[in-house]
Design an enzyme around this catalytic site. Structure first.
Site, PDB file in Angstrom:
ATOM      1  N   SER A 174      -5.323  -7.791   8.292  1.00 48.07           N
ATOM      2  CA  SER A 174      -4.633  -6.517   8.377  1.00 48.07           C
ATOM      3  C   SER A 174      -3.979  -6.468   9.749  1.00 48.07           C
ATOM      4  O   SER A 174      -4.634  -6.663  10.765  1.00 48.07           O
ATOM      5  CB  SER A 174      -5.642  -5.375   8.209  1.00 48.07           C
ATOM      6  OG  SER A 174      -5.040  -4.170   8.612  1.00 48.07           O
ATOM      7  N   ASP A 177      -6.901   5.101  12.110  1.00 50.48           N
ATOM      8  CA  ASP A 177      -5.533   5.596  11.989  1.00 50.48           C
ATOM      9  C   ASP A 177      -5.429   6.875  11.157  1.00 50.48           C
ATOM     10  O   ASP A 177      -4.635   7.756  11.469  1.00 50.48           O
ATOM     11  CB  ASP A 177      -4.624   4.493  11.428  1.00 50.48           C
ATOM     12  CG  ASP A 177      -4.427   3.353  12.436  1.00 50.48           C
ATOM     13  OD1 ASP A 177      -4.454   3.648  13.644  1.00 50.48           O
ATOM     14  OD2 ASP A 177      -4.282   2.201  12.017  1.00 50.48           O
ATOM     15  N   ARG A 228       0.667   6.329  16.266  1.00 50.20           N
ATOM     16  CA  ARG A 228       0.424   7.295  15.186  1.00 50.20           C
ATOM     17  C   ARG A 228       0.823   8.730  15.537  1.00 50.20           C
ATOM     18  O   ARG A 228       1.424   9.417  14.720  1.00 50.20           O
ATOM     19  CB  ARG A 228      -1.026   7.246  14.702  1.00 50.20           C
ATOM     20  CG  ARG A 228      -1.473   5.910  14.073  1.00 50.20           C
ATOM     21  CD  ARG A 228      -0.502   5.352  13.064  1.00 50.20           C
ATOM     22  NE  ARG A 228      -0.970   4.170  12.366  1.00 50.20           N
ATOM     23  CZ  ARG A 228      -0.782   2.899  12.758  1.00 50.20           C
ATOM     24  NH1 ARG A 228      -0.147   2.625  13.880  1.00 50.20           N
ATOM     25  NH2 ARG A 228      -1.211   1.900  12.020  1.00 50.20           N
ATOM     26  N   ASP A 240       0.815  -1.218   0.000  1.00 48.34           N
ATOM     27  CA  ASP A 240       0.000   0.000   0.000  1.00 48.34           C
ATOM     28  C   ASP A 240       0.849   1.270   0.000  1.00 48.34           C
ATOM     29  O   ASP A 240       0.651   2.156  -0.825  1.00 48.34           O
ATOM     30  CB  ASP A 240      -0.931   0.034   1.224  1.00 48.34           C
ATOM     31  CG  ASP A 240      -2.105  -0.923   1.072  1.00 48.34           C
ATOM     32  OD1 ASP A 240      -2.346  -1.397  -0.057  1.00 48.34           O
ATOM     33  OD2 ASP A 240      -2.774  -1.186   2.089  1.00 48.34           O
TER      34      ASP A 240
END
Ligand code: ARG
Length: 425
Positions: A181, A129, A100, A19
């Site tokens: 994921s 996220d 994050r 990605d």
């Protein structure tokens, strides 16, 4: 040449996966950016960060960084989560929500160093996220523009993404993609998607990589003694230890005993309920130990009030408000409660459970004389009578004045409910 000099720069949060690799190329090909890639080491299961850094360069990034953020992550993010006993919806130790804001901070720093006005991430439009990245970045520098290629591009399936990647010279993975994921760092591992999307489906054994199945865990229990100083874990079994090493060690030890698996349905900020599995052996052991020490070291009123603060803290962090006045204020509250949270907690690991079995502190408020039912009892039993009289006074008055009427009304409404049910049938 003149055109090349005018290219805008974008700082991309880069993991090395498909990605973010497609993001990197897409930002160059579709948006005409010079891309600066930043890969953060927050203790994820990835040992070749140098290769990831190089991969970005090979795809044409004008600069690429692999930054070791582990110490900062443990000492400036996880420590605050421990002080706040940070568990979203009383369970999830916030591993993704904590990392994050740290990644965002580094991306903004790189953007400033390079004079970049743009920052990009590879999150989808459906998760938490994206919110955490963007809210953090805007809090740190409101002038930065954010680009989320995955939300913008028209690649609707993995096949389309692979096609686009091949056509644009992005290396595509040769191994079959895991149906899950996964996001992981020092504080644990999150697993979602695939068969887990059915909340009735038991997690397949293969999803777990940090924790043993309790059934095959050792038959002998193992004890850990975790030492805290002012709310910060600082020793393990009597040996002084930095937090990064302590988390790693406890992850291994508690994981071996099958501790730290979570299977839950959680409420995402974007309104979706999502089934998530987590492996969080160290986070669970450390937070439980910290809570246990607080039961000795905090006075009752502070301890009770802190429960509410903790929930608010966890929700704020989950929702991306790490850099916010609310979260700072909640941190200040927690910090002011931690001065005397010093001592040792004994934890027993056995067949999937981690149980606190002992706690001690030089600042313990536990008074043996007051607590004991034995001969050394110092508690003033006589004083209890008057205390209860006054403590119970409002209830006594209420019962005398309103008790019968309240009972009657309650019965009536119960009757009404039944009557309504019968007439509706
Ligand atoms: N549900 C968790 C959270 O919102 C984990 C997210 C994991 N992220 C991921 N990209 N797989 O914090």
């Amino acid at each position: 040449m003149a055109q090349a000099a005018t290219k805008e720069k974008v700082v991309l949060a880069y993991s090395g996966g498909l990605d973010t690799s497609v993001c990197l190329k897409w930002l160059q090909a579709e948006k005409g950016f010079d891309v600066i890639a930043v890969c953060g080491n927050v203790g994820q299961d990835e040992n070749d960060l140098a290769a990831i850094k190089q991969k970005a360069i090979d795809m044409g990034a004008v600069a690429s960084f692999a930054v070791d953020m582990r110490e900062e992550y443990a000492n400036e993010y996880v420590t605050l989560a421990i002080a706040a006993n940070g568990l979203y919806e009383n369970s999830y130790p916030l591993l993704s929500a904590l990392s994050r804001p740290l990644l965002s901070k580094h991306m903004v720093e790189v953007a400033h160093a390079f004079g970049a006005k743009y920052v990009a991430h590879g999150c989808t439009g459906k998760g938490n996220d994206q919110v955490r990245f963007e809210t953090s970045i805007k809090a740190l520098d409101p002038s930065i523009e954010i680009i989320a290629p995955v939300r913008e591009w028209n690649l609707h399936s993995r096949e389309e993404e692979m096609e686009w990647a091949k056509a644009h010279g992005v290396p595509v993975p040769t191994t079959k993609k895991s149906p899950y994921s996964i996001d992981d760092n020092l504080w644990g591992r999150a697993i979602e998607c695939g068969v887990l999307e059915d909340p009735w489906c038991e997690p397949p054994a293969g999803i777990w990589t940090l924790t043993a199945d309790a059934q095959s865990a050792p038959d002998q229990p193992e004890y850990l003694e975790i030492g805290f100083e002012s709310g910060v874990p600082c020793s393990l079994n009597g040996e002084e230890m930095g937090l990064v090493d302590m988390i790693k060690t406890i992850n291994v030890k508690a994981g071996l005993h099958g501790c730290g698996r979570l299977d839950m349905v959680e409420n995402r900020l974007v309104g979706v309920k999502s089934r998530e599995c987590y492996e969080v052996p160290a986070a669970q052991v450390i937070i439980n130990a910290h809570k246990a020490l607080e039961t000795l070291c905090l006075d009752r009123e502070t301890q009770h009030y802190k429960f509410g603060i903790e929930q608010k803290w966890a929700t704020a962090v989950y929702e991306g408000l790490w850099y916010s006045p609310l979260k700072e204020a909640l941190d200040s509250f927690c910090a002011s409660t931690q001065a005397c949270v010093t001592g040792t907690v004994k934890v027993k690991l056995y067949k999937g459970s981690s149980t606190v079995v002992g706690r001690k502190s030089p600042y313990s408020l536990y008074d043996f004389g007051l607590a004991s039912y034995g001969a050394q009892d110092t508690f003033d039993h006589e004083a209890a009578k008057g205390f209860i009289q006054l403590h119970g006074l409002p209830t006594t008055v209420w019962s005398a004045k309103q008790g019968p009427a309240a009972k009657e009304m309650a019965e009536q409404s119960a009757f009404e409910e039944k009557a309504n049910a019968v007439s509706a049938a």
